[in-house]
Design an enzyme around this catalytic site. Structure first.
Site, PDB file in Angstrom:
ATOM      1  N   LEU A 162      77.351  40.727  30.056  1.00 24.47           N
ATOM      2  CA  LEU A 162      77.059  41.354  28.671  1.00 24.47           C
ATOM      3  C   LEU A 162      76.561  42.760  29.053  1.00 24.47           C
ATOM      4  O   LEU A 162      75.983  43.061  29.906  1.00 24.47           O
ATOM      5  CB  LEU A 162      75.949  40.602  28.088  1.00 24.47           C
ATOM      6  CG  LEU A 162      76.229  39.256  27.453  1.00 24.47           C
ATOM      7  CD1 LEU A 162      74.924  38.690  26.645  1.00 24.47           C
ATOM      8  CD2 LEU A 162      77.529  39.329  26.775  1.00 24.47           C
TER       9      LEU A 162
ATOM     10  N   GLY B  68      77.743  36.691  32.537  1.00 26.87           N
ATOM     11  CA  GLY B  68      78.887  36.625  31.656  1.00 26.87           C
ATOM     12  C   GLY B  68      80.201  36.464  32.121  1.00 26.87           C
ATOM     13  O   GLY B  68      81.029  35.972  31.698  1.00 26.87           O
TER      14      GLY B  68
ATOM     15  N   ASN C 269      73.108  34.556  37.777  1.00 24.73           N
ATOM     16  CA  ASN C 269      71.819  35.118  38.575  1.00 24.73           C
ATOM     17  C   ASN C 269      70.511  35.230  37.712  1.00 24.73           C
ATOM     18  O   ASN C 269      69.796  35.981  37.949  1.00 24.73           O
ATOM     19  CB  ASN C 269      72.374  36.106  39.363  1.00 24.73           C
ATOM     20  CG  ASN C 269      73.034  37.253  38.579  1.00 24.73           C
ATOM     21  OD1 ASN C 269      73.263  37.003  37.370  1.00 24.73           O
ATOM     22  ND2 ASN C 269      73.243  38.391  39.256  1.00 24.73           N
ATOM     23  N   GLU C 270      70.678  34.688  36.402  1.00 22.76           N
ATOM     24  CA  GLU C 270      69.582  35.327  35.495  1.00 22.76           C
ATOM     25  C   GLU C 270      68.052  34.977  36.091  1.00 22.76           C
ATOM     26  O   GLU C 270      67.323  35.870  35.607  1.00 22.76           O
ATOM     27  CB  GLU C 270      69.650  34.616  34.198  1.00 22.76           C
ATOM     28  CG  GLU C 270      70.867  34.986  33.355  1.00 22.76           C
ATOM     29  CD  GLU C 270      72.106  34.262  33.641  1.00 22.76           C
ATOM     30  OE1 GLU C 270      73.262  34.744  33.004  1.00 22.76           O
ATOM     31  OE2 GLU C 270      72.373  33.294  34.673  1.00 22.76           O
TER      32      GLU C 270
END
Length: 292
Positions: free
Chosen positions: A98, A143, A166-167
């Site tokens: 994103l 994303g 990988n957030e």
């Protein structure tokens, strides 16, 4: 509210490692809004199209790119095409996820449009009757990983590129529907472990896990291999293939539909918090400093 922040910085991780200047990214965003961000090369005889994301520098998913991807898929469906290969004009990046500039000092109406466009693009890509093959020529974090996993088949080049959700490395949580696709692809235990650690995988690791279906040796091999693979899928009767795909994937889309309005409200609320905007501002300032 965690659902929002889970989505809110997928590009950020990639940018930290590649230090893309914030001013350039903003300028590119304005320029790209006025032109086509998706190039479609159609083979009407074979009913196959090469759909090329071309939003420099890293195909970050902004409102316009999301809308154009959705429109492209629907147009190919209307023309009764049978398949599409999704690729990138960037030499080293499939999609960096994103576009976080959509979240910084946003106008509420655009923010709402952006998130709805994201939800719509995923639902469209995930359920399309088209055979979809992702030609992954480089990095595909967050994303970008979701987009590739939403295709029917994926081919990645052997390189230093990485792929994954990988957030958590940023102290955030991937959205529920991101997690569902991840779990469907690599299994609950592997996905749980990777999500907790914010793990990014090399192409070889991704192949072993099932994040991608095939590897090729060089970027020049990705599209030819995708075209070769598409020929195999074209031999399957379209109705049987489409019905099988729909039966397996529609429950996931129905689940998102059941809470997508609530998710939208959570995102609007979360993004507009002062602490979130302050953090974004500091992030962009840090990029400027590193560039200098």
């Amino acid at each position: 509210m965690t659902n929002m922040f889970c989505k809110f910085r997928p590009l950020q991780t990639f940018l930290r490692s590649h230090i893309i200047n914030a001013n350039y990214a903003a300028k590119a965003s304005i320029e790209c809004n006025a032109r086509m961000l998706v190039n479609v090369i159609q083979d009407e005889k074979k009913q196959i199209a090469n759909v090329i994301m071309q939003r420099p520098p890293v195909n970050s998913l902004n409102l316009e790119l999301l809308e154009q991807l959705t429109a492209t898929i629907k147009d190919l469906e209307k023309k009764q095409f049978r398949g599409m290969i999704l690729s990138s004009s960037s030499p080293t990046v499939f999609s960096a996820g994103l576009d976080i500039t959509e979240m910084y000092k946003p106008k509420e109406e655009r923010l709402r449009q952006f998130w709805k466009a994201l939800q719509t693009m995923w639902k469209t890509l995930y359920l399309t009757p088209l055979v979809t093959i992702a030609a992954i020529n480089g990095h595909a974090p967050a994303g970008g990983c979701l987009v590739s996993l939403s295709c029917d088949h994926s081919i990645m080049v052997k390189s230093r590129a990485s792929i994954g959700l990988n957030e958590t490395m940023l102290g955030i949580v991937a959205p529920q529907w991101f997690r569902k696709v991840y779990i469907n692809s690599i299994g609950f235990r592997q996905a749980e472990h990777a999500l907790k650690l914010g793990k990014m995988f090399s192409p070889e690791e991704a192949l072993k896990l099932g994040l991608v279906n095939e590897l090729v040796d060089s970027p020049s091999d990705v599209l030819p291999k995708a075209q070769e693979e598409m020929e195999k899928w074209m031999k399957i009767p379209a109705s049987a293939l489409q019905m099988t795909k729909l039966s397996l994937r529609k429950p996931d889309v129905d689940e998102l539909i059941s809470y997508e309005k609530k998710e939208l409200e959570e995102i609007v609320f979360f993004v507009n918090q002062e602490k979130v905007q302050a953090m974004l501002g500091k992030y962009f300032e840090s990029l400027k400093g590193k560039k200098q």
